[in-house]
Enzyme design. Structure first.
Site: not given
Lengths: 406, 79
Positions: A163, A301, A330, A335, A392, A394
């Site tokens: 992301c 985010h 979003k 997303h 941000f 994973f």
């Protein structure tokens, strides 16, 4: 110090495929989220919502470039075509050794990956596979295809980091120019829609499922009734250029990139860390040489997951307090994963150009666990000249970008 | 399998998958200099012809073909 400006924009988003349409979509609070009836083919898979881009004119990409692209790279290619045209750069400058690229996505072409693996597994043979499958699904398919299609001769730094893929690409481009390695950088990223992407998040209990029949009401960043994220497709390309270089050729300048930082949480693989998010915002402000009160709008985010939105709100509060307008866009489109950083940065450019402070679509009542920020419940218009975009990913990867009107 | 049948399938694949104009596909047409194809296209053409005709050419065969006519003869020699 060399300054970095934006001299070209291309985008494909569920809310529109150019800046004017995207702005109109934000202003009218349209939704780009659709009901995905055909996802019912997957057992025990409940989410039926996804942000979809209205573009499939693949023939506009020359065959020899197109053949090694799945949808993720095709979307990027279209945005880069548009960005190059918008920038007015000559072919010679595009192919100059001091012109580079950085692109990323979470996945290669999901739709190809499924068939490729299924065929090889079922047949226990590679016979019958053409030469393009791997080129379409490999991790850096977007960066590789953009380089070949546009005859890039300078650096190519793929930014595949889920992301943060396209926000990191912008940062890589900014640093490449700022520190003298390049004069021009094409940067961005994309993602193609597929049930696979949504399935990954559903396994983790992170997808929205209560609004399948009212897709315009989800996702709901920061809202007490949010129930998870909505995956989406799309992406974009920015043309970054050294300021004097851009001035000399009389280029149209959208804004200046004045700050960027990336950092790691160094903790959990998926659970976000307040401290990590706060740190990256502070590092970006330091890089820009400004304090938080100079920022007039923060594009969050916030994906509409329970944990992520709470953590981000507290991180943002620690840096900004309660007086800086903030929204996650979003809620309008879902997303975009690898494409979200660049599209949300473009929304920042729209904000600088028009003064629009876009509302948090679908935010009715802020989750009591979220920090007391200046959440935009309705659109406002500001006179700000600096915006921040945070993303941000994973792995605890954080990015923060700061843009300034010029 | 006749020469005409192979040529017909070849033309069909070149038009549909490689976006060549049908009237460009003649026995003398060179894949690389006349039809704007390259070495990766040659590999993928062989894969498509394998599927269309139920044959098994090898990737190395892609290095041997130059013209449509030569390719048809190569296939005829293998069936």
């Amino acid at each position: 110090m060399r300054r970095v400006v934006i001299t070209g924009v291309g985008l494909l988003s569920p809310l529109g495929n150019d800046m004017a349409t995207l702005q109109e979509g934000l202003e009218s609070q349209r939704s780009g989220v659709k009901h995905m009836a055909d996802w019912s083919q997957y057992k025990d898979f409940e989410t039926r919502v996804c942000g979809i881009v209205d573009w499939d004119d693949y023939k506009s990409i020359p065959r020899k470039s197109r053949r090694s692209m799945g949808r993720v790279a095709l979307l990027a290619a279209k945005t880069m075509q548009d960005a190059v045209a918008d920038s007015g750069l000559s072919e010679a400058l595009v192919s100059n050794p001091r012109t580079g690229i950085s692109f990323g996505s979470t996945m290669g072409a999901d739709e190809v990956l499924f068939d490729y693996i299924t065929d090889i597994t079922n047949n226990q043979s590679f016979q019958g596979q053409n030469s393009m499958g791997f080129l379409q699904i490999m991790s850096h398919t977007v960066a590789a295809n953009m380089a070949a299609m546009f005859k890039i001769r300078g650096r190519n730094i793929p930014s595949c980091s889920a992301c943060t893929s396209s926000s990191m690409a912008i940062g890589i481009g900014y640093e490449s120019i700022k520190y003298g390695q390049s004069d021009i950088m094409f940067v961005g990223g994309s993602e193609g829609a597929h049930a696979y992407n949504a399935g990954i998040f559903e396994i983790m209990g992170a997808t929205s499922r209560r609004y399948n029949d009212t897709p315009d009401q989800t996702p709901r960043p920061f809202d007490s009734e949010r129930d998870g994220l909505v995956t989406a497709e799309g992406g974009g390309t920015l043309v970054l250029e050294e300021y004097e270089h851009a001035k000399k050729r009389g280029a149209k300048i959208y804004a200046e990139v004045i700050g960027y930082a990336t950092s790691c949480d160094g903790e959990h693989i998926t659970t976000p860390s307040n401290e990590g998010m706060e740190q990256v915002m502070r590092l970006a402000l330091d890089d820009a040489g400004i304090t938080s009160d100079a920022v007039g709008y923060v594009n969050a985010h916030a994906t509409s997951t329970p944990k992520g939105d709470i953590a981000e709100s507290h991180a943002t509060y620690a840096v900004f307090g309660s007086d800086t307008p903030i929204s996650s866009t979003k809620g309008y489109m879902g997303h975009l994963l690898g494409g979200c950083g660049v599209v949300e940065s473009i929304i920042g450019l729209i904000s600088l150009q028009s003064g629009l402070l876009p509302a948090n679509k679908n935010l009715v009542k802020v989750d009591e666990s979220c920090a007391p920020l200046d959440y935009l419940f309705e659109h406002r218009h500001g006179t700000h000249d600096i915006v921040m975009n945070n993303n941000f990913a994973f792995g605890g990867i954080n990015t923060s970008l700061i843009f300034k009107k010029i | 399998m006749t020469e005409a049948h192979i040529m017909e399938k070849l033309t069909e694949i070149l038009v549909e998958e490689f976006e060549v104009e049908a009237d460009e596909v003649t026995p003398d047409a060179n894949f690389f200099t006349d039809l704007d194809m390259d070495s990766l296209d040659a590999i993928d053409l062989i894969v498509s012809m394998d599927k269309a005709l139920g044959i098994t050419l090898k990737a190395e065969d892609a290095q041997k073909i130059r013209t449509a006519g030569e390719f048809v003869q190569l296939i005829l020699s293998r069936v």
